[in-house]
Scaffold this motif. Structure first.
Motif, PDB file in Angstrom:
ATOM      1  N   THR A   6      -8.790   6.981  -4.351  1.00  0.00           N
ATOM      2  CA  THR A   6      -7.926   7.024  -3.162  1.00  0.00           C
ATOM      3  C   THR A   6      -8.753   7.176  -1.887  1.00  0.00           C
ATOM      4  O   THR A   6      -8.333   6.722  -0.823  1.00  0.00           O
ATOM      5  N   ALA A   7      -9.942   7.798  -1.998  1.00  0.00           N
ATOM      6  CA  ALA A   7     -10.802   7.953  -0.822  1.00  0.00           C
ATOM      7  C   ALA A   7     -11.414   6.609  -0.413  1.00  0.00           C
ATOM      8  O   ALA A   7     -11.609   6.339   0.769  1.00  0.00           O
ATOM      9  N   LEU A   8     -11.694   5.757  -1.396  1.00  0.00           N
ATOM     10  CA  LEU A   8     -12.448   4.527  -1.124  1.00  0.00           C
ATOM     11  C   LEU A   8     -11.620   3.252  -1.288  1.00  0.00           C
ATOM     12  O   LEU A   8     -12.006   2.199  -0.793  1.00  0.00           O
ATOM     13  N   GLY A   9     -10.489   3.345  -1.980  1.00  0.00           N
ATOM     14  CA  GLY A   9      -9.807   2.132  -2.418  1.00  0.00           C
ATOM     15  C   GLY A   9      -8.782   1.592  -1.442  1.00  0.00           C
ATOM     16  O   GLY A   9      -8.450   2.217  -0.427  1.00  0.00           O
ATOM     17  N   LYS A  10      -8.290   0.396  -1.776  1.00  0.00           N
ATOM     18  CA  LYS A  10      -7.224  -0.264  -1.023  1.00  0.00           C
ATOM     19  C   LYS A  10      -6.266  -0.876  -2.042  1.00  0.00           C
ATOM     20  O   LYS A  10      -6.635  -1.086  -3.201  1.00  0.00           O
ATOM     21  N   PRO A  11      -5.040  -1.212  -1.589  1.00  0.00           N
ATOM     22  CA  PRO A  11      -4.105  -1.832  -2.528  1.00  0.00           C
ATOM     23  C   PRO A  11      -4.625  -3.163  -3.070  1.00  0.00           C
ATOM     24  O   PRO A  11      -5.284  -3.919  -2.360  1.00  0.00           O
ATOM     25  N   GLY A  12      -4.334  -3.401  -4.325  1.00  0.00           N
ATOM     26  CA  GLY A  12      -4.723  -4.645  -4.975  1.00  0.00           C
ATOM     27  C   GLY A  12      -4.187  -4.633  -6.400  1.00  0.00           C
ATOM     28  O   GLY A  12      -3.517  -3.685  -6.801  1.00  0.00           O
ATOM     29  N   VAL A  13      -4.485  -5.700  -7.148  1.00  0.00           N
ATOM     30  CA  VAL A  13      -3.993  -5.780  -8.523  1.00  0.00           C
ATOM     31  C   VAL A  13      -5.141  -5.534  -9.494  1.00  0.00           C
ATOM     32  O   VAL A  13      -6.191  -6.166  -9.397  1.00  0.00           O
ATOM     33  N   LEU A  14      -4.948  -4.581 -10.397  1.00  0.00           N
ATOM     34  CA  LEU A  14      -5.949  -4.282 -11.415  1.00  0.00           C
ATOM     35  C   LEU A  14      -5.246  -4.122 -12.764  1.00  0.00           C
ATOM     36  O   LEU A  14      -4.269  -3.383 -12.869  1.00  0.00           O
ATOM     37  N   HIS A  15      -5.764  -4.829 -13.787  1.00  0.00           N
ATOM     38  CA  HIS A  15      -5.223  -4.725 -15.147  1.00  0.00           C
ATOM     39  C   HIS A  15      -3.701  -4.793 -15.184  1.00  0.00           C
ATOM     40  O   HIS A  15      -3.042  -3.981 -15.826  1.00  0.00           O
ATOM     41  N   GLY A  16      -3.144  -5.732 -14.450  1.00  0.00           N
ATOM     42  CA  GLY A  16      -1.725  -6.033 -14.594  1.00  0.00           C
ATOM     43  C   GLY A  16      -0.779  -5.280 -13.700  1.00  0.00           C
ATOM     44  O   GLY A  16       0.431  -5.484 -13.761  1.00  0.00           O
ATOM     45  N   SER A  17      -1.283  -4.365 -12.858  1.00  0.00           N
ATOM     46  CA  SER A  17      -0.349  -3.711 -11.948  1.00  0.00           C
ATOM     47  C   SER A  17      -0.934  -3.590 -10.537  1.00  0.00           C
ATOM     48  O   SER A  17      -2.155  -3.561 -10.359  1.00  0.00           O
ATOM     49  N   PRO A  75     -12.222   2.214 -11.767  1.00  0.00           N
ATOM     50  CA  PRO A  75     -12.125   1.836 -10.349  1.00  0.00           C
ATOM     51  C   PRO A  75     -10.717   1.910  -9.760  1.00  0.00           C
ATOM     52  O   PRO A  75     -10.523   1.644  -8.575  1.00  0.00           O
ATOM     53  N   GLY A  76      -9.730   2.256 -10.576  1.00  0.00           N
ATOM     54  CA  GLY A  76      -8.351   2.330 -10.074  1.00  0.00           C
ATOM     55  C   GLY A  76      -7.694   3.627 -10.488  1.00  0.00           C
ATOM     56  O   GLY A  76      -8.340   4.528 -11.022  1.00  0.00           O
ATOM     57  N   ILE A  77      -6.387   3.721 -10.208  1.00  0.00           N
ATOM     58  CA  ILE A  77      -5.544   4.792 -10.736  1.00  0.00           C
ATOM     59  C   ILE A  77      -4.221   4.143 -11.113  1.00  0.00           C
ATOM     60  O   ILE A  77      -3.907   3.047 -10.649  1.00  0.00           O
TER      61      ILE A  77
END
Ligand SMILES: *Cc1c(COP(=O)(O)O)cnc(C)c1O
Length: 399
Positions: free
Chosen positions: A282-293, A318-320
């Motif tokens: 959450t500190a580094l990420g942005k919205p996107g699609v990963l592993h189907g969601s 790399p996601g949540i």
């Protein structure tokens, strides 16, 4: 104009699998029949009293539930609040992951599946999956990156001893992402007789919701146990580490609609949020699609997924899950990033204060206790997601 009060929970998944702006099922067309079969059936299967009876019996007699809610007196004195530990480390196989694999293998049986496929990074989910396949006598195929097979030999040996076939993923970086791709491919090619067991609250709908429901036993028990011990069902804080987010989702689940309970998520900062060696999504990420969601993920300017890093294999993602992306986005949850060093310190601290060696993942949650604005009267529950035996060689490097 009439104003309306929204009484519907905004943290429950919608029919299409969304939590706020996050979730859904962004999958290749060839995977659609498999995911759709699961989506159409999972709620009815889970609601069936015979399913519930078998699920609870296995959680009791095989997993060892309910797990204790332990008042950590010396840690409480140190932190300056009342700290309870929810002892998922005492589950069979040493972590919360088995709650989910028990639930999913029962779903797979009711869908008439004969074979289980799964991916694993460090091997923890692979072991939990191989365990329930042995229990139920189902064929088990685990995809694992070739590099991870080298790095995680004890877990590979466990899976093989439990009767699973461990297949190396030799493409790409030869780690979790590649193992996931190959497991997906296997499922596409074997849609009728195979179920894919995902190990966290990630993936296309209905996986995040299904996994959260199976893990929600954690907060269901916390409420009962807290009522006995503190004469109140709700704590002031629930703290959990987040890799994909399954132990956190389970610990938060029955408190989502009670805003006076603060939900605290600990992410892995690795060597530091801005060092380039981090998994603080959450500190580094942005919205996107990963592993189907659709979720929040670490990515470059042009949308390539960034290679994550954490000292703990279970948080090296790399996601949540989409529920957590929504908790972050809506402000319902507070997200903290914890460095490798602070996590290791918290792991040693708990070991010496309470005689409990926590998993390195869990140690991230414990480290957050020092950051919270706690008052003496606060009641805090920390989800002790797993035991630290698997991490001894990493811990001892710090001795
Ligand atoms: C796998 C693992 C985690 C991370 O997975 P979540 O889905 O985020 O819970 C945390 N703790 C332990 C002990 C694990 O094995």
């Amino acid at each position: 104009m009439q104003t309306t009060v929204d009484t519907q929970s905004s943290f429950e998944v919608t029919d299409k699998g969304f939590y706020g702006h996050f979730g859904g099922a962004f999958i290749p067309e060839m995977l659609y029949p498999n995911v759709e079969e699961l989506r159409q059936n999972y709620l009815n299967i889970i609601a069936d009293p015979a399913f519930q009876a078998e699920f609870w019996q296995l959680l009791t007699d095989y997993v060892g539930r309910p797990t204790p809610l332990f008042l950590a007196k010396r840690l409480s004195a140190q932190v300056g609040a009342t700290i309870y530990l929810k002892r998922e480390d005492l589950c069979h196989t040493g972590a919360h992951k088995i709650n989910n694999t028990i639930g999913q293998i029962l779903v797979a049986q009711r869908l008439g599946k004969k074979r289980i496929v799964a991916e694993t990074g460090a091997g923890q989910h692979g072991v939990a999956t191989a365990t329930v396949c042995a229990l139920m006598g189902l064929e088990c195929i685990i995809y694992m990156g070739s590099i991870d097979i080298e790095r995680q030999k004890p877990n590979v040996d466990r899976m093989r001893m439990l009767g699973a076939e461990v297949r190396p993923a030799k493409s790409g970086s030869q780690t979790l992402k590649d193992a996931t791709n190959e497991a997906m491919r296997h499922w596409i090619n074997n849609p009728v007789d195979t179920h894919y067991i995902i190990g966290s609250v990630v993936g296309p709908h209905p996986y995040p919701d299904m996994v959260a429901r199976f893990q929600s036993v954690i907060s269901e028990e916390i409420r009962k146990q807290l009522l006995e011990k503190e004469s109140r069902e709700t704590p002031d804080y629930v703290v959990a580490c987040v890799g994909g987010g399954s132990n956190a989702a389970g610990a938060f689940f029955h408190f989502l609609d009670e805003p006076q309970v603060r939900l605290i998520a600990a992410e892995a900062a690795g060597q530091g949020v801005n060092t380039g060696h981090s998994a603080a999504t959450t500190a580094l990420g942005k919205p996107g699609v990963l592993h189907g969601s659709r979720t929040i993920l670490m990515q470059t300017e042009d949308g390539q997924v960034t290679e994550p890093y954490s000292i703990s294999a279970g948080l090296d993602y790399p996601g949540i899950g989409p529920l957590h992306a929504h908790l972050f986005d809506s402000g319902r949850g507070d997200f903290y990033s914890v460095t490798d060093d602070d996590a290791v310190k918290a792991g040693f601290n708990l070991s010496k204060l309470e005689g409990i060696i926590p998993a390195l993942e869990t140690a991230h949650a414990l480290a957050v206790l020092n950051e919270l604005p706690l008052r003496k009267s606060d009641v805090v529950v920390v989800c002790l997601s797993g035991r630290g035996d698997k991490d001894l060689s990493t811990y001892t490097k710090y001795l």
